[in-house]
Design an enzyme around this catalytic site. Sequence first.
Site: not given
Length: 378
Positions: A278, A280
């Site tokens: 992921t 960020f």
Amino acid sequence: MDLLEIRKEIDDIDEKLIPLLLDRMECSKKVAEYKVARGIPVLNEEREQQILNDVGAKCGDKGETIKTVFSAIMDASRALQHKIIGGGQQLRDSVMGAIKNEGLLAHGEPIACQGVDGAYSGKAARALFDDSPIHFYKQFEDVFEAVNQNKAKFGVIPVENSTAGSVHESYDLIMKYRFYVVGAYDLKVCHCLAAKKSTAYEEIDDVYSHPQALSQCNIFLKNFDFTGINFTNTAAAAKFVASSDKNNIAVICSEDAAKKYGLKILKKNIQNISNNSTRFIVISKELFIGKDADKISLIFSAPHKTGSLYRVLGRFSMTGLNLTKLESRPVANGKFDYNFYADVLGSVKDEATLDLLCALYDELPEFTFLGNYKEIEE
């Protein structure tokens, strides 16, 4: 006529085109000098459209194809004029004033994240700011508001996953607040299935987690006929399951979150792909550009004309820049208008790159420079 002869003919035509195109660029220089002296803007949409209409009329059934070629020539001509004139001065001054040699530092000030302790956002924030306290908030917008109200120096939010794609809520909030993006971190995400110690595997019916995590593990859920239940955050879901009096529920979360809330880990690495990660980003009210910045984020809109987005994207290609993301999000005006979020590999320290951004800043109906930053991989 064979293929070699045809190619020779094309080469001969190209040889004739090159000096003509160079002459045209020289004329563009003269136009720029004229406009500078008289304070005339570079873009003249009415004249460009007249030229394209004339080209289309003269070229018959090949009109649209030749118009595309002329559009590229005019885009190149405008780029040259912008470089000479030095357009986008407000953006140029803002960028140059934000370039600093030090790294991304919070100096011990709080960092805002969504969720609760044990959330992936918190892990990413600690990796970036190991000397700052992490403050957790219930909703994504609460993170933006914490930064907006100076309760936190930076906010750390997820924007996309390598399996499940974009976190649309994050992009909508980026569009709304227009905070700067000053950093990014790619976190490897390994999910586990966890439940209370009294819950048996075969008793589980419902599995709670954030929609992104459920999507990243949907093959596992389908194989075991579990029902995925949306929750605000993976760690918050773990906390909920731990405190629930139900014995038929489980959670998809990190191993850290499972251990923190006293849950039993039933199965590890349940994500669809092993290299699940992921991304960020770090949001800030202040523009900061470090010396090692290598990614640029932008918001822009394109005119409601055929080929306008194509022409904008062509400008990046013309400058030798690679777009790594293009995300369209609706403008909340009821008219089916869209803004575009773009990530581009590059640095504003490169003169040609900054010239392009300043040109688009002047030309497009909507253009926001979000930042130039370093993306760190775990």
